[in-house]
Scaffold this motif. Structure first.
Motif, PDB file in Angstrom:
ATOM      1  N   LYS A  70      -2.193  -0.751 -13.763  1.00 15.28           N
ATOM      2  CA  LYS A  70      -3.390  -1.386 -14.319  1.00 15.28           C
ATOM      3  C   LYS A  70      -3.506  -2.835 -13.869  1.00 15.28           C
ATOM      4  CE  LYS A  70      -3.740   1.484 -18.439  1.00 15.28           C
ATOM      5  NZ  LYS A  70      -3.681   1.520 -19.900  1.00 15.28           N
ATOM      6  N   LEU A  71      -2.367  -3.474 -13.629  1.00 16.88           N
ATOM      7  CA  LEU A  71      -2.365  -4.866 -13.201  1.00 16.88           C
ATOM      8  C   LEU A  71      -2.995  -5.034 -11.823  1.00 16.88           C
ATOM      9  CD1 LEU A  71      -1.326  -7.770 -13.839  1.00 16.88           C
ATOM     10  CD2 LEU A  71       0.721  -7.133 -12.569  1.00 16.88           C
ATOM     11  N   ALA A  72      -2.868  -4.022 -10.975  1.00 18.39           N
ATOM     12  CA  ALA A  72      -3.407  -4.113  -9.621  1.00 18.39           C
ATOM     13  C   ALA A  72      -4.915  -4.337  -9.635  1.00 18.39           C
ATOM     14  CB  ALA A  72      -3.063  -2.848  -8.840  1.00 18.39           C
ATOM     15  N   HIS A  73      -5.618  -3.708 -10.569  1.00 20.48           N
ATOM     16  CA  HIS A  73      -7.074  -3.903 -10.647  1.00 20.48           C
ATOM     17  C   HIS A  73      -7.417  -5.328 -11.090  1.00 20.48           C
ATOM     18  CE1 HIS A  73      -7.986   0.249  -9.843  1.00 20.48           C
ATOM     19  NE2 HIS A  73      -7.113   0.626 -10.760  1.00 20.48           N
ATOM     20  N   GLY A  74      -6.613  -5.888 -11.972  1.00 22.96           N
ATOM     21  CA  GLY A  74      -6.868  -7.242 -12.440  1.00 22.96           C
ATOM     22  C   GLY A  74      -6.533  -8.312 -11.408  1.00 22.96           C
ATOM     23  N   LEU A  75      -5.642  -7.976 -10.472  1.00 29.97           N
ATOM     24  CA  LEU A  75      -5.238  -8.950  -9.461  1.00 29.97           C
ATOM     25  C   LEU A  75      -6.168  -9.013  -8.260  1.00 29.97           C
ATOM     26  CD1 LEU A  75      -1.365  -8.643  -9.251  1.00 29.97           C
ATOM     27  CD2 LEU A  75      -2.697 -10.545 -10.100  1.00 29.97           C
ATOM     28  N   LEU A  76      -7.110  -8.095  -8.171  1.00 28.51           N
ATOM     29  CA  LEU A  76      -7.982  -8.051  -6.994  1.00 28.51           C
ATOM     30  C   LEU A  76      -8.751  -9.356  -6.766  1.00 28.51           C
ATOM     31  CD1 LEU A  76      -8.825  -6.233  -4.685  1.00 28.51           C
ATOM     32  CD2 LEU A  76     -10.718  -5.445  -6.092  1.00 28.51           C
ATOM     33  N   PHE A  81      -9.091 -14.303  -3.419  1.00 34.15           N
ATOM     34  CA  PHE A  81      -9.117 -15.764  -3.322  1.00 34.15           C
ATOM     35  C   PHE A  81      -7.944 -16.267  -2.479  1.00 34.15           C
ATOM     36  CE2 PHE A  81      -8.109 -19.995  -5.059  1.00 34.15           C
ATOM     37  CZ  PHE A  81      -9.304 -20.629  -4.777  1.00 34.15           C
ATOM     38  N   THR A  82      -6.775 -15.673  -2.657  1.00 32.93           N
ATOM     39  CA  THR A  82      -5.596 -16.076  -1.894  1.00 32.93           C
ATOM     40  C   THR A  82      -5.761 -15.770  -0.418  1.00 32.93           C
ATOM     41  OG1 THR A  82      -4.227 -15.672  -3.833  1.00 32.93           O
ATOM     42  CG2 THR A  82      -3.099 -15.792  -1.721  1.00 32.93           C
ATOM     43  N   VAL A  83      -6.243 -14.576  -0.099  1.00 32.85           N
ATOM     44  CA  VAL A  83      -6.443 -14.194   1.298  1.00 32.85           C
ATOM     45  C   VAL A  83      -7.488 -15.093   1.947  1.00 32.85           C
ATOM     46  CG1 VAL A  83      -7.329 -12.355   2.788  1.00 32.85           C
ATOM     47  CG2 VAL A  83      -5.647 -11.831   1.040  1.00 32.85           C
ATOM     48  N   LEU A  84      -8.550 -15.399   1.223  1.00 31.04           N
ATOM     49  CA  LEU A  84      -9.587 -16.284   1.755  1.00 31.04           C
ATOM     50  C   LEU A  84      -9.027 -17.677   2.041  1.00 31.04           C
ATOM     51  CD1 LEU A  84     -12.655 -16.455   2.367  1.00 31.04           C
ATOM     52  CD2 LEU A  84     -12.892 -17.415   0.087  1.00 31.04           C
ATOM     53  N   GLY A 151      -1.535 -17.147 -14.259  1.00 33.45           N
ATOM     54  CA  GLY A 151      -2.532 -16.974 -15.314  1.00 33.45           C
ATOM     55  C   GLY A 151      -3.022 -15.547 -15.451  1.00 33.45           C
ATOM     56  N   VAL A 152      -3.030 -14.795 -14.358  1.00 35.62           N
ATOM     57  CA  VAL A 152      -3.478 -13.409 -14.411  1.00 35.62           C
ATOM     58  C   VAL A 152      -2.415 -12.593 -15.070  1.00 35.62           C
ATOM     59  CG1 VAL A 152      -4.049 -11.383 -13.023  1.00 35.62           C
ATOM     60  CG2 VAL A 152      -4.988 -13.585 -12.417  1.00 35.62           C
TER      61      VAL A 152
END
Length: 152
Positions: A70-76, A81-84, A151-152
């Protein structure tokens, strides 16, 4: 299958079913492309993911892994933002280098080791613009990006 496609084709044509088809047919490609390292690596990773899916069906392990799935969906959004930010820093580093190197793999590797480990090189670059970009990138990643993940 035919009845399902005639009555409601959208119920069968989903991304999950497409993913199942792809990961079923990829190993067959090894018959023709057995020298392809990319294909072998992809198939190995897919098999390990399938093993994780099978293990998560176990009651004890599944309960422990469910919050991580479930955490994977929240980290998207945070990952995007990190990849950008990483791509922007890598592009800027490639543009300001006094002795230009190729983006792949030299500048990409340099950006990755600098930003993810949050460390500066042993010898500072001679160019002040490149030095300021390094300071700004490390500060940005160490303060903002890592705190977003916390924070996530």
């Amino acid at each position: 299958f035919v009845v399902c496609c005639r009555t409601d084709p959208a119920s069968y044509c989903r991304l999950g079913n497409l993913w199942d088809l792809i990961r079923s047919f990829l190993p067959i490609l090894l018959l023709w492309q057995h020298q392809s390292r990319w294909l072998q690596c992809l198939i190995i990773l897919i098999y390990w993911m399938r093993l994780l899916e099978g293990v998560s069906l176990s009651r004890q392990i599944g309960l422990a892994l469910l919050p991580l799935k479930k955490l994977a969906h929240g980290l998207l959004p945070a990952m995007s933002f990190t990849v950008l930010g990483f791509c922007a820093f890598s592009h800027a580093m490639c543009a300001v280098q006094v002795t230009p190197e190729h983006l792949w793999p030299h500048t990409f590797w340099y950006s990755f080791t600098t930003l993810i480990t949050q460390g500066l090189p042993e010898q500072p670059p001679d160019d002040y613009l490149e030095l300021m970009l390094l300071y700004g990138g490390v500060l940005f990643f160490s303060i903002f990006v890592m705190n977003i993940f916390i924070g996530v």
